[in-house]
Scaffold this active site. Structure first.
Site, mmCIF file in Angstrom:
data_model
loop_
_atom_site.group_PDB
_atom_site.id
_atom_site.type_symbol
_atom_site.label_atom_id
_atom_site.label_comp_id
_atom_site.label_asym_id
_atom_site.label_seq_id
_atom_site.Cartn_x
_atom_site.Cartn_y
_atom_site.Cartn_z
ATOM 1 N N ASP A 211 0.948 -1.090 0.052
ATOM 2 C CA ASP A 211 -0.009 0.074 0.048
ATOM 3 C C ASP A 211 0.845 1.292 0.003
ATOM 4 O OD1 ASP A 211 -2.371 1.419 -0.058
ATOM 5 O OD2 ASP A 211 -2.631 1.502 2.345
ATOM 6 N N LYS A 214 2.683 3.204 -5.891
ATOM 7 C CA LYS A 214 2.227 2.171 -6.833
ATOM 8 C C LYS A 214 3.199 1.701 -7.714
ATOM 9 C CE LYS A 214 -0.994 3.393 -4.515
ATOM 10 N NZ LYS A 214 -1.302 2.428 -3.012
ATOM 11 N N ASP A 239 -3.246 -2.931 -2.293
ATOM 12 C CA ASP A 239 -4.357 -2.142 -2.243
ATOM 13 C C ASP A 239 -4.199 -1.234 -3.591
ATOM 14 O OD1 ASP A 239 -6.659 -0.710 -1.535
ATOM 15 O OD2 ASP A 239 -5.544 0.468 -0.164
ATOM 16 N N ASN A 240 -5.493 -0.481 -3.928
ATOM 17 C CA ASN A 240 -5.357 0.657 -5.014
ATOM 18 C C ASN A 240 -5.203 -0.045 -6.100
ATOM 19 O OD1 ASN A 240 -4.278 2.520 -2.379
ATOM 20 N ND2 ASN A 240 -6.216 2.770 -3.190
ATOM 21 N N GLU A 269 -10.924 4.608 -1.030
ATOM 22 C CA GLU A 269 -11.490 4.775 0.256
ATOM 23 C C GLU A 269 -12.321 6.230 0.237
ATOM 24 O OE1 GLU A 269 -8.624 3.780 -0.853
ATOM 25 O OE2 GLU A 269 -6.851 4.933 -0.392
#
Length: 284
Positions: A211, A214, A239-240, A269
């Protein structure tokens, strides 16, 4: 000084003197202020809820910078204050709730959030790791979600590049009463990952949560492989992967014979923008 917006509006022609002019001026300025408030607190946030790039631009660039100037503080400092004012010391659940409430009602932040959070919880509970690694601590929200579910005697190493974020995270993790389960390391992941075995005596990780930046998901995953820190059955959760997105990482774990992957659809989020988590099991 005359309000620039008010100067464009017509001046009433009827008499009444200076008092009525000031009353008109104040009423127009009050109307403009009310309109700006509605735009700032309701209309724009509602519009950007469904657009990934507008949501990130509005919340993470514009709003954050304006509030930093107005409050003379940073977003992590405001999150820490919300925890200290609203969470019970030593109660991890209340810390999570305080951060979620702050981010839902007052100011967005790049935590995994209360929508994807239960997915993270379920994967951690399923793996029940003895050694867990988190790449990207930020303010410690996901750190707390992970650490509170670890079995007795387990350890979580969390890596944060930004020293200001790390300083806030230390305090929030301690407020949650989880400092004995967590070791927070400051510095670049590419430097810290190769030190894991020698520095901490870790043979491999059972669970890795990605996280951080990226563009580092893929190189750091390959570095974990090269350093022998992944064993057969190690679970990676990223994540993401949709917003902001990690296309190279997804291509790698979904096509490599070394991984078995699945996608958990959710939302970015505290918004309605599609996002999700990619769970990848290392097959060796």
């Amino acid at each position: 000084m005359v309000c620039p917006i008010c100067s464009l509006l017509p001046v009433p022609l009827s008499g009444g003197g200076t008092g009525s002019m000031w009353l008109y001026f104040l009423s127009v300025c009050a109307g403009v202020a009310a309109a700006l408030y509605v735009l700032w607190s309701w209309l724009i946030p509602a519009v950007v809820q469904y657009n990934p790039w507008l949501a990130l631009l509005w919340h993470d660039a514009i709003v954050q910078q304006v509030l930093n100037i107005l409050t003379r503080s940073t977003r992590p400092q405001r999150i820490l204050k919300a925890v200290q004012n609203n969470a019970t010391r030593g109660d991890a659940e209340s810390v999570i709730a305080a951060i979620d409430n702050f981010c839902r009602k007052k100011e967005w932040a790049m935590n995994v959030g209360d929508d994807k959070g239960p997915i993270l919880d379920s994967v951690v509970s399923e793996v029940s790791p003895s050694f867990a690694l988190e790449l990207g601590t930020y303010c410690g929200y996901s750190t707390i979600r992970i650490a509170r579910l670890l079995p007795p005697g387990s350890r979580l190493l969390t890596l944060e590049f930004n020293p200001d974020y790390a300083a806030i995270a230390h305090q929030i993790i301690a407020w949650a009463g989880l400092q004995d389960k967590v070791e927070l390391l400051e510095g670049p992941s590419r430097d810290l990952i190769p030190q894991m075995k020698e520095r901490f005596g870790i043979k491999s990780f059972d669970f890795v949560f990605l996280d951080h930046w990226k563009e580092f998901y893929l190189p750091d995953t390959k570095l974990l492989e090269e350093c022998g820190l992944l064993r057969k059955g190690t679970v990676l959760l990223a994540d993401n992967v949709i917003c902001p997105g990690t296309p190279k990482y997804l291509e790698y774990v979904r096509n490599s014979p070394c991984y078995e992957s699945c996608y958990f659809k959710s939302h970015l989020e505290y918004t309605k923008v599609e996002d999700g988590l990619e769970k990848s099991v290392f097959l060796g």
